[in-house]
Scaffold this motif. Structure first.
Motif, mmCIF file in Angstrom:
data_model
loop_
_atom_site.group_PDB
_atom_site.id
_atom_site.type_symbol
_atom_site.label_atom_id
_atom_site.label_comp_id
_atom_site.label_asym_id
_atom_site.label_seq_id
_atom_site.Cartn_x
_atom_site.Cartn_y
_atom_site.Cartn_z
ATOM 1 N N PHE A 195 43.307 37.578 44.163
ATOM 2 C CA PHE A 195 42.249 37.012 43.325
ATOM 3 C C PHE A 195 40.918 37.727 43.538
ATOM 4 O O PHE A 195 40.111 37.839 42.611
ATOM 5 C CB PHE A 195 42.108 35.517 43.595
ATOM 6 C CG PHE A 195 43.057 34.663 42.795
ATOM 7 C CD1 PHE A 195 44.059 35.227 42.040
ATOM 8 C CD2 PHE A 195 42.945 33.276 42.796
ATOM 9 C CE1 PHE A 195 44.938 34.444 41.301
ATOM 10 C CE2 PHE A 195 43.807 32.480 42.054
ATOM 11 C CZ PHE A 195 44.817 33.074 41.311
ATOM 12 N N LEU A 196 40.663 38.217 44.763
ATOM 13 C CA LEU A 196 39.469 39.045 44.991
ATOM 14 C C LEU A 196 39.490 40.250 44.061
ATOM 15 O O LEU A 196 38.471 40.599 43.446
ATOM 16 C CB LEU A 196 39.413 39.517 46.446
ATOM 17 C CG LEU A 196 38.968 38.517 47.505
ATOM 18 C CD1 LEU A 196 39.128 39.130 48.892
ATOM 19 C CD2 LEU A 196 37.532 38.083 47.283
ATOM 20 N N PHE A 197 40.661 40.888 43.957
ATOM 21 C CA PHE A 197 40.801 42.047 43.068
ATOM 22 C C PHE A 197 40.659 41.628 41.607
ATOM 23 O O PHE A 197 39.971 42.311 40.826
ATOM 24 C CB PHE A 197 42.161 42.708 43.312
ATOM 25 C CG PHE A 197 42.381 43.945 42.486
ATOM 26 C CD1 PHE A 197 41.759 45.135 42.818
ATOM 27 C CD2 PHE A 197 43.210 43.915 41.382
ATOM 28 C CE1 PHE A 197 41.957 46.283 42.059
ATOM 29 C CE2 PHE A 197 43.422 45.050 40.614
ATOM 30 C CZ PHE A 197 42.795 46.236 40.948
ATOM 31 N N ASN A 198 41.280 40.525 41.219
ATOM 32 C CA ASN A 198 41.184 40.047 39.833
ATOM 33 C C ASN A 198 39.744 39.768 39.438
ATOM 34 O O ASN A 198 39.294 40.133 38.333
ATOM 35 C CB ASN A 198 42.019 38.777 39.638
ATOM 36 C CG ASN A 198 43.509 39.029 39.686
ATOM 37 O OD1 ASN A 198 44.226 38.428 40.478
ATOM 38 N ND2 ASN A 198 44.000 39.920 38.845
ATOM 39 N N MET A 199 39.005 39.098 40.317
ATOM 40 C CA MET A 199 37.609 38.772 40.012
ATOM 41 C C MET A 199 36.755 40.031 39.919
ATOM 42 O O MET A 199 35.871 40.146 39.066
ATOM 43 C CB MET A 199 37.046 37.818 41.074
ATOM 44 C CG MET A 199 37.671 36.441 41.069
ATOM 45 S SD MET A 199 36.899 35.256 42.213
ATOM 46 C CE MET A 199 37.526 35.820 43.795
ATOM 47 N N TRP A 200 37.043 40.995 40.794
ATOM 48 C CA TRP A 200 36.295 42.255 40.834
ATOM 49 C C TRP A 200 36.491 43.047 39.544
ATOM 50 O O TRP A 200 35.531 43.456 38.895
ATOM 51 C CB TRP A 200 36.775 43.039 42.053
ATOM 52 C CG TRP A 200 36.033 44.290 42.377
ATOM 53 C CD1 TRP A 200 34.718 44.577 42.139
ATOM 54 C CD2 TRP A 200 36.580 45.441 43.032
ATOM 55 N NE1 TRP A 200 34.403 45.826 42.612
ATOM 56 C CE2 TRP A 200 35.531 46.374 43.171
ATOM 57 C CE3 TRP A 200 37.838 45.756 43.540
ATOM 58 C CZ2 TRP A 200 35.709 47.623 43.778
ATOM 59 C CZ3 TRP A 200 38.015 46.987 44.154
ATOM 60 C CH2 TRP A 200 36.966 47.908 44.264
#
Length: 516
Positions: A487-492
């Motif tokens: 999710f960190l990657f998705n949000m980024w």
């Protein structure tokens, strides 16, 4: 060190200095609320990026201006580093309460605050805030210190307009590569010929709307501290709340309906706001994106209201409209506020599948380009639809015909149509690829049969669309570690519209962009 690295280092230093300013300004909050024990943690949190930023900007002061490649790398790296530095207040304040201070009395530890003793949870909260997502690692926001309540709202408010936009407004000079950095943050429209003047005007508009939103929420009955925080996170279409059940805590139709125009303001492009404030009201219907903001949000509201009323999720038509309109506008503007919870009515995760997928549609499309909203953006969706129609109609014209496509007042020739259509198609395709891959991963790592497919799609679309609505999956214990990292990657990638992040990752992996 090569010249490319010097350019990137200098501009990252400027971003870090701007972040340090935000942290040091926030020292006023624990001072006002008497949370003196939080001040050392906040001061250290601000001192760290300031020193690193000062070293970088001083050492590389004479670096060349950034190219388009540099701008993308600066944007992607800058946002990621800002999320890392922005997590330090969560981490240090949580550990301050955990171990105590020798002189100043600290409050008792809570389960909610102790979650941030885990660095991954702190980074998740910071990334969610700065990207304007609003998914959270807290179980009960009400018990957080006022200092962290403020910091969560403040980073969403800043992130809504953009960290680089803030840096450009404060630290950049005309002609200092500002245009490249401005465009690297997924923005292209100008208000003035000068980019520095443009971003300064954007911030003045944002401040005006923020104070107006605070006043509106206070007038309809929201306590002042809540009005300040929810006005900031509503206008920035972020969605963080200072209450345990988001806006559902107030259980007030007046507050629900007051937040609708605030969220809509955040989903309209800033150049349109500027023209309207100048008295040119025609832009409400002449601007393509603004016109469709109202059309598709109205249509989505009616469809969602019909779904939840027909399935007897809500007993009365007014109740169905109240929750249907709020949740669709909250999703489509990417604000992420929630009124559909089990404490007051029926939680989003228990809505019928077709109702949840209607909300997902709103999260994917998002608001206008040039606004604070996330998603694919309306202009890209409209470009794809118009481009497809343009290509299909091509077979009905003779080969010698000269055709043009009109989009938002611009008449595009064949080459321009191809360029605009390809860009929209690439972003749209990549968006759905990452949505599908992330959905598959989440299905694999979550406990079997605990969540339905629509719940998982909902959660991933919320993270990648920078929305923040939850079907109940995201939490410090309920979301596995791999899910948090994903999710960190998705949000980024969602905040930067994918391409700058992929360019940066390619550069890091093969060193082709920096060392040629």
């Amino acid at each position: 060190m090569n010249k490319a690295a010097e350019t990137i280092g200098r501009d990252l230093g400027r971003i870090f200095q701007a972040l340090a300013g935000l942290l040091l300004i926030s020292l006023l909050v624990p001072l006002v609320w008497g949370e003196y024990w939080a001040m050392p943690a906040l001061f250290v949190s601000g001192l760290l990026p300031f020193l690193i930023g000062y070293i970088l900007t001083t050492r590389f002061q004479g670096a060349a201006q950034p190219s388009k490649l540099h701008g993308m790398i600066i944007a992607a790296t800058g946002w990621f580093c800002v999320a890392l530095f922005g997590s330090v207040p969560f981490l240090l304040i949580a550990w301050t309460v955990e171990i105590g201070l020798p002189v100043i009395e600290t409050p008792s530890q809570t389960e909610t605050l102790s979650a941030f003793t885990n660095p991954l949870n702190a980074i998740f909260e910071s990334m969610s805030g700065f990207t304007g997502t609003g998914l959270t690692m807290t179980d009960n926001e009400e018990v957080l210190p006022r200092t962290l309540q403020w910091w969560r709202s403040f980073i969403e408010w800043v992130g809504g307009v953009g960290v680089i936009v803030l840096t450009t407004a404060i630290l950049s000079r005309p002609g200092s590569g500002s245009l490249t950095l401005y465009e690297s943050e997924a923005r292209s429209e100008r208000i003035h010929p000068s980019i520095v003047s443009t971003v300064q005007t954007i911030w003045w508009i944002f401040l005006l709307f923020t104070f107006a939103s605070i006043l509106l929420l206070w007038v309809v009955g929201m306590p002042l501290w809540g009005a300040i925080n929810h006005a900031m996170t509503g206008l920035s279409t972020g969605g963080f709340s200072i209450t345990d059940n988001s806006i559902a805590t107030y259980d007030s139709a007046a507050i629900d309906f007051a937040l609708l125009p605030i969220m809509l303001l955040g989903s309209i492009a800033f150049p349109v706001h500027y023209l309207i404030l100048q008295g040119d009201l025609r832009n409400f219907y002449t601007d393509l994106q603004t016109r469709w903001v109202f059309i598709y949000m109205s249509a989505g509201t009616l469809v969602l209201t019909a779904f939840v009323y027909a399935t007897e999720t809500y007993e009365t038509l007014f109740t169905a409209f109240r929750y249907g309109s709020f949740q669709f506008v909250s999703a489509a503007t990417c604000a992420g506020f929630q009124t559909a919870t089990d404490t007051t009515n029926v939680a989003l995760g228990r809505w019928p599948a077709h109702a949840q997928l209607t909300v997902v549609f709103g999260m994917i499309v998002g608001g206008a380009a040039g606004s604070t909203a996330g998603g694919i953006k309306l202009i890209r969706s409209l470009t794809l639809l118009k481009g497809i129609r343009f290509r299909i109609a091509e077979v009905f014209y003779p080969e010698t015909a000269v055709r043009r496509l009109q989009i938002n007042g611009r008449r595009l020739n064949e080459r321009e149509v191809r360029q605009e259509f390809e860009e929209a198609a690439i972003i749209g395709f990549l968006w759905f690829v990452f949505l599908a891959v992330s959905t598959f991963i989440l299905l694999v790592i979550l406990p079997q049969n605990e969540y339905a497919l629509e719940n998982v799609i909902f959660e991933v679309a919320s993270a990648q669309g920078n929305v923040g609505l939850s079907a109940g999956i995201t939490g410090p214990e309920s979301l596995p570690t791999l899910g948090k990292i994903m999710f960190l990657f998705n949000m980024w990638i969602g905040r930067l519209e994918i391409i700058p992040v992929l360019v940066t990752l390619r550069t890091v992996l093969d060193r082709g962009g920096l060392y040629r």
